[in-house]
Each structure stands twice: as structure tokens, then as C-alpha cells.
Design an enzyme around this catalytic site. Structure first.
Site, short mmCIF file in Angstrom:
data_model
loop_
_atom_site.label_atom_id
_atom_site.label_comp_id
_atom_site.label_asym_id
_atom_site.label_seq_id
_atom_site.Cartn_x
_atom_site.Cartn_y
_atom_site.Cartn_z
N LYS A 94 0.84 -1.20 0.00
CA LYS A 94 0.00 0.00 0.00
C LYS A 94 0.88 1.26 0.00
O LYS A 94 0.68 2.16 -0.79
CB LYS A 94 -0.92 -0.03 1.23
CG LYS A 94 -1.83 1.16 1.34
CD LYS A 94 -2.77 1.02 2.52
CE LYS A 94 -3.48 2.33 2.76
NZ LYS A 94 -4.41 2.28 3.89
N GLU A 107 10.45 -4.71 4.61
CA GLU A 107 10.53 -6.11 4.16
C GLU A 107 10.23 -6.22 2.67
O GLU A 107 10.96 -6.88 1.91
CB GLU A 107 9.52 -6.98 4.93
CG GLU A 107 9.81 -7.16 6.41
CD GLU A 107 9.19 -6.08 7.28
OE1 GLU A 107 8.90 -4.97 6.77
OE2 GLU A 107 9.00 -6.35 8.49
N GLY A 162 -4.83 -1.89 5.02
CA GLY A 162 -4.06 -3.04 4.54
C GLY A 162 -4.75 -4.37 4.83
O GLY A 162 -4.85 -5.25 3.96
N ARG A 163 -5.27 -4.52 6.04
CA ARG A 163 -5.89 -5.81 6.42
C ARG A 163 -7.31 -5.95 5.88
O ARG A 163 -7.97 -6.96 6.13
CB ARG A 163 -5.84 -5.97 7.94
CG ARG A 163 -6.44 -4.80 8.72
CD ARG A 163 -6.03 -4.86 10.18
NE ARG A 163 -6.52 -3.72 10.94
CZ ARG A 163 -5.87 -2.58 11.09
NH1 ARG A 163 -4.71 -2.40 10.49
NH2 ARG A 163 -6.38 -1.61 11.82
N GLU A 214 -4.72 -6.64 14.75
CA GLU A 214 -4.23 -5.31 14.37
C GLU A 214 -5.39 -4.30 14.47
O GLU A 214 -5.17 -3.12 14.72
CB GLU A 214 -3.64 -5.33 12.96
CG GLU A 214 -2.63 -4.21 12.73
CD GLU A 214 -1.87 -4.31 11.41
OE1 GLU A 214 -2.49 -4.16 10.35
OE2 GLU A 214 -0.64 -4.54 11.44
N HIS A 253 -5.54 -33.34 17.81
CA HIS A 253 -4.46 -34.20 18.32
C HIS A 253 -3.32 -33.36 18.87
O HIS A 253 -2.19 -33.84 18.99
CB HIS A 253 -3.99 -35.14 17.21
CG HIS A 253 -5.11 -36.01 16.74
ND1 HIS A 253 -5.42 -37.21 17.34
CD2 HIS A 253 -6.06 -35.80 15.78
CE1 HIS A 253 -6.49 -37.73 16.73
NE2 HIS A 253 -6.90 -36.89 15.80
N LYS A 299 9.44 -0.84 14.34
CA LYS A 299 9.96 -0.51 13.00
C LYS A 299 11.05 0.55 13.12
O LYS A 299 12.12 0.43 12.52
CB LYS A 299 8.83 0.10 12.14
CG LYS A 299 7.98 -0.86 11.37
CD LYS A 299 7.09 -0.03 10.40
CE LYS A 299 5.88 -0.82 9.98
NZ LYS A 299 4.93 -0.05 9.17
O1 F6P Z 1 3.22 -2.98 9.76
C1 F6P Z 1 1.86 -3.11 9.64
C2 F6P Z 1 1.37 -2.77 8.27
O2 F6P Z 1 1.29 -1.39 8.12
C3 F6P Z 1 0.03 -3.43 8.00
O3 F6P Z 1 -1.04 -2.71 8.49
C4 F6P Z 1 0.06 -3.56 6.52
O4 F6P Z 1 -0.90 -4.49 6.07
C5 F6P Z 1 1.48 -4.01 6.32
O5 F6P Z 1 2.22 -3.28 7.26
C6 F6P Z 1 2.03 -3.83 4.94
O6 F6P Z 1 2.01 -2.49 4.53
P1 F6P Z 1 2.21 -2.10 3.02
O7 F6P Z 1 1.12 -2.74 2.23
O8 F6P Z 1 2.16 -0.62 2.99
O9 F6P Z 1 3.55 -2.62 2.57
#
Ligand code: F6P
Length: 545
Positions: free
Chosen positions: A210, A216, A271-272, A357, A388, A508
Site C-alpha cells: 500500500k 521487508e 491493509g488488512r 491489528e 491431536h 519498526k
Molecule cells: O506494519 C503493519 C502494516 O502497516 C500493515 O497494516 C500492513 O498491512 C502491512 O504493514 C504492509 O504495509 P504495506 O502494504 O504498505 O507494505
């Protein structure tokens, strides 16, 4: 102070619920069922192809009445209208929350600041569909002229968990000629293992973010580009092997992806809550546009139900309110989500971000500390595997662990009597959890006296069962929307912002600082606490021993 601003625990309905709890503690399921032959049918509701049986929750008609009174006092109806009406209900980020527009039918209207956003959504969907047609038909060729056979989605959080879950859930509907992979972790192992057997000439990367700034995802995207360019021998190949999904066109362009190959969405999609936006591009590639549209229709059917149904019959509202009851009165601090369908194996992981979240918050919308527990821990595994492993604790442990069982009448893979066995286990588990086994019953079985206490099952363990005809794209959409709106309902009761996520920021920021210290001159002074300093020195191999 307006009614809406009243602290939750001082509300009349809350106090009434507290008194109700003190008097009956929700009651004994054995007695509740014995006293009402029709309880199993009466404490159930149905919508958008989903049947919700909440009769094995520790609730009576009075409980539901009081919970609905609480929803009314907390203004849940007005909050629903505000969300669908495009108001900026994500107050701490000053954003509207309009993921419901992502699945609104073409031709309908959802307004934000006087503008109907549905045409924008449909325009992106049309571009996604055209792109999918080109990839799936083989018309889109890689840089060397080979057909694309592998799709790698790079993203994390909402830009990964939704796509992975949707792909796994709907794998039965997927084009098996395409290999789908998902890379999320900054641990290089994730990327290396996901790509080790892939031919770069046949591989398309979707960089999904987003913000297009997430550490990452940006790190994995850079590694992917290096991997792809090294194999294909030219920077120009990026145009054929990378597309982006983002709200940040500048960031995409800076990375070197032509914005003609970018699929956009908007800041009003969290995002979620984004798996049905362009973030679902990998899903659409896998299952095809028609199935993707069917999934959107399932979401929309549940949206409409949530928006219009009276609370007594409203699945997300009922589920959300029962969650509040379990969390705040029974004192249950976790919820186990137990899908009896192997395709839903990533559903609990997806729900963890959606629920935790969203509702893992310690202050109200106005910024005051909450004086009650907010969102519980969500976790789970597919049945029957969990039986199990951790079910022992659900049956006989000292904690109350409410469970959501999810099951389908028909299997997508008919194999001998597997499905009857699977379903027999769902029904057996919810029955055992509710009714248990008394001392008398255990003795009557001839159990040696010393073993009797070990073999007693208290029962009275609350569960809900969600059943649908079959796992289809439509059902999945409805199921996800059910949880989205139940999270919303709970957030509205707790008076928190379910749409921000400030809690991810501190870690972060610290990581950004520490990475400099891991890569800077050895022996530089560290100014953390003594534990963090020692761990950093140990990692760098500069520990004094
Ligand atoms: O670190 C949390 C977050 O902001 C989530 O809310 C989001 O889904 C995820 O990181 C990834 O963010 P982006 O889509 O901006 O890379």
C-alpha cells in the site's frame, strides 16, 4: 457529556450485563439445552449462504437482549452508517473506511467527499481483468518471449496474508498451469526458497505494498529485481517481469516499475481490509476474473446483510456481541478459529491480522485509556489436526477458550468417507465441549476411582459453528466479510479505532536505528539497555565474553 462519549463500563446496558453475569454466569449449557428443546434452532441465524449456530455459547435470550441494548447504547447503527457513508471514522489517521466499496456492484454508488468511488474501483477491476486475461492466455510474454508460468507476490501483512489465504482457500478453483508463490519475510530464506526452482524468464513478480515503503517488501523487491535482471541480462526486462499494486505511484516509479503496470487502490482501504482490492491481483490471476467477481459478490451480500438486517438476526453483529460477552464477562482472552477444511489452513493466520491489528488497542477514540479488555488473541489450526494437539486444553484446561468451528456440507474433493468423518468430528467436538462428561457418567463406565477426576469433562465450553454449503469464492467472500464486520462491531462497542495500527511503529523505528549499528564500525558506542547492547555485541561477534 453525550451518550456516545459515556465510558463503556458506566453505561446502563453494561451494568445490566454485569448484573446478569453475576447472577447466572451465562448459565450451564446442559441446563439451557434441557430447558429448551428448540434452542439449537432458535439460537441460529443465516445470511449470504452462511449459517451461524450460536446455541452452544453461554448466552440466554436475556443475554442477547442486553447485548443488543449495549450495541444500541454504543451507537453501533450510527457507526455502521458512518462507515458505509464514507465518514472519516478512522479518526487517528483521519481516513474514511470504505473497503465495502471494493465489492459494491458496478453501477451502484458509495460516496466519499461528494464523489462516487465505485467507478474508480470498477476501472481498476477492469484493468486487473485485462491483465489477467493476457497472462492466463499467454499473450503477455516475458522478456525472452516465454510465457509467464510463475507468479510471485511480494508483500507483507495485509499485502500478503489476504493473498496467501485467498489463494490457499480457493486453490481448487485455480489454474494449475500457474505456480503461485508468496514472499513476505525479510529473512532471505523466504525469497531464496520461493524462487530456487523458478525460471526467471517465466516468472512475474507482483510487488504489493500500500505504502511502497515497507522495509521487508522493498528489500525483497530489490532482491527480486537483482535475481531477475541477473538471469535475464537486462534492466529493460523489469518491464515484463514486474508489476506493482500500491497507492503510491511515485514510489512505484522510483523503484523502476512503469506506472502503466501499476494497479492502484486508495487510502480508504486498510491493509488488512484489502484482499478484495488490487492487492488481490494474485488471487485473480490464480482463480480467474469470474471467480474473483463471485468472491466480491459474496463479500457484498454480507455487507448488505450487515448494513440492513436487524441486530437480532445480523450475523456479524451477533458474532461481535457474543465475542464481547466472552471477552469481557466470561474473561476469555483468546478465541480459537478451527476450520474443518484443509483449504482454509491459512484462515486463522489471516484473521490474526484482521482481528488483532484492528482491535488490539489500549485507548478509546478520544485517546483515554480503556478500562476493560479489548481484542482477544485469535489463533487456530484446521481440524482435525488440532484435535491431536491443543484441544486437550480447550476441553480440560483451566482457561475458557471460545471456539469458532467452520465447516462445509459438501467437500470439494470427494474421497471415500473422508467428509463424513471430518464432519462427524466437528459435531462431536462442539457437543463434547458443551456438555462434557460428568463424574457419574465416568463412574458408570466402570472407570477406576483414581482415574475418575482425570476423565471428567466439565463441559460448558462455548463454541459457535459456521456452516456453508461448499467452499466457493462466494462463500469465502461472505466469510471474510462476516469477520470484518464482527471486528467492526466489537470496535464500536469498545469505542476504539479499529482501523489504525500505531502499535507497529516503535519496533519498526528501532530496527531502522539498530540496522545502522549492525553495519557501522565495530566497537562504536551503543546506547541501548544492557540487554540489547549485549545481544548486538554478540551478533556482531564483539562480545567481551
Ligand atoms: O506494519 C503493519 C502494516 O502497516 C500493515 O497494516 C500492513 O498491512 C502491512 O504493514 C504492509 O504495509 P504495506 O502494504 O504498505 O507494505
Amino acid at each position: 457529556m453525550s451518550e456516545n462519549a459515556l465510558p463503556l463500563t458506566t453505561r446502563a446496558a453494561w451494568k445490566a450485563l454485569q448484573a446478569h453475569w453475576d447472577a447466572q454466569r451465562g448459565g450451564q449449557l446442559r441446563e439451557l439445552f434441557a430447558g429448551d428443546a428448540k434452542r439449537g434452532e432458535r439460537f441460529a441465524a443465516e445470511a449470504a449462504g452462511l449459517y451461524l449456530d450460536y446455541s452452544k455459547q453461554r448466552v440466554t435470550e436475556e443475554t442477547i437482549k442486553l447485548l443488543i441494548a449495549l450495541a444500541n447504547e454504543c451507537g453501533v447503527r450510527a457507526r455502521i452508517d458512518a462507515m458505509f457513508g464514507g465518514e472519516r471514522i478512522n479518526v487517528s489517521e483521519n481516513r474514511a473506511v470504505l473497503h465495502t466499496a471494493l465489492r459494491a456492484p458496478a453501477g451502484s454508488s458509495m460516496m466519499l467527499d461528494g464523489v462516487n468511488v465505485v467507478p474508480q474501483v470498477q476501472a481498476v477491476l477492469a484493468r486487473m481483468e485485462e491483465f489477467c486475461r493476457r497472462i492466463r492466455s499467454g499473450e503477455w510474454k516475458g522478456d525472452t518471449g516465454k510465457r509467464i508460468k510463475n507468479i510471485v507476490n511480494i508483500g507483507i501483512g495485509g499485502s500478503d496474508l489476504g493473498p496467501v489465504m485467498a489463494y490457499e482457500s480457493l486453490r481448487w478453483y485455480s489454474d494449475r498451469a500457474l505456480t503461485m508463490r508468496f514472499v513476505s519475510n525479510v529473512d532471505g530464506t523466504d525469497f531464496v526458497e520461493a524462487t530456487r526452482d523458478l525460471d526467471a524468464a517465466e516468472t512475474l513478480f507482483i510487488v504489493s505494498s500500500k505504502t511502497f515503503t515497507t522495509l521487508e517488501t522493498m528489500t525483497n523487491a530489490q532482491s527480486a529485481r537483482a535475481w531477475s535482471v541477473a538471469a535475464l541480462g537486462s534492466e529493460a526486462s523489469v518491464a515484463k517481469h514486474f508489476v506493482a499494486v500500491s497507492t503510491n505511484a511515485d514510489g512505484v516509479a522510483k523503484f523502476g516499475i512503469d506506472t502503466a503496470n501499476m494497479f492502484g487502490f486508495w487510502d480508504w482501504v486498510g491493509g488488512r481490509y484489502s484482499m478484495d482490492s488490487a492487492i488481490g491481483l494474485s488471487t485473480m490471476l490464480a482463480i480467474g476474473p469470474e471467480n474473483f467477481r463471485a468472491m466480491l459478490a459474496g463479500f457484498h451480500a454480507m455487507d448488505e446483510h450487515f448494513r440492513t438486517a436487524p441486530f437480532e438476526k445480523n450475523l456479524p453483529v451477533l458474532m461481535g456481541l457474543i465475542g464481547v460477552w466472552n471477552n469481557n464477562f466470561l474473561g476469555a482472552s483468546t478465541v480459537a478459529v478451527l476450520p474443518y477444511d484443509q483449504y482454509l489452513k491459512r484462515f486463522p493466520a489471516y484473521l490474526q491480522q484482521l482481528t488483532m491489528e484492528s482491535n488490539g488497542k489500549h485507548v478509546t477514540l478520544g485517546g483515554s485509556p480503556v478500562e476493560y479488555e479489548t481484542g482477544p488473541v485469535y489463533w487456530g489450526e484446521p481440524g482435525t489436526n488440532g484435535q491431536h494437539s491443543f484441544y486437550q486444553m480447550i476441553h480440560q484446561g483451566t482457561r475458557v477458550i471460545p471456539c469458532d468451528f467452520i465447516a462445509f456440507r459438501k467437500s470439494l474433493n470427494t474421497l471415500g468417507n473422508h467428509h463424513d468423518l471430518l464432519m462427524a468430528n466437528v459435531f462431536a467436538q462442539t457437543e463434547a465441549l458443551a456438555f462434557g462428561k460428568t463424574e457419574e457418567q465416568v463412574r458408570a463406565e466402570g472407570t477406576p476411582e483414581a482415574l475418575v477426576p482425570h476423565r471428567v469433562f466439565e463441559g460448558n465450553r462455548p463454541t459457535s459453528t459456521i456452516m456453508a454449503e461448499q467452499l466457493t469464492p462466494q462463500t469465502l467472500g461472505a466469510l471474510v466479510a462476516l469477520y470484518e464486520h464482527s471486528v467492526f462491531t466489537q470496535g464500536a462497542i469498545w469505542g476504539i479505532d479499529s482501523f489504525d495500527q500505531w502499535g507497529v511503529e516503535l519496533g519498526k523505528a528501532l530496527a531502522q536505528k539498530i540496522v545502522g549499528e549492525l553495519q557501522g564500525p565495530a566497537g562504536a558506542k551503543l546506547a541501548h539497555d544492557s540487554s540489547t547492547n549485549a545481544l548486538i555485541r554478540r551478533y556482531r561477534g564483539t562480545a567481551s565474553g
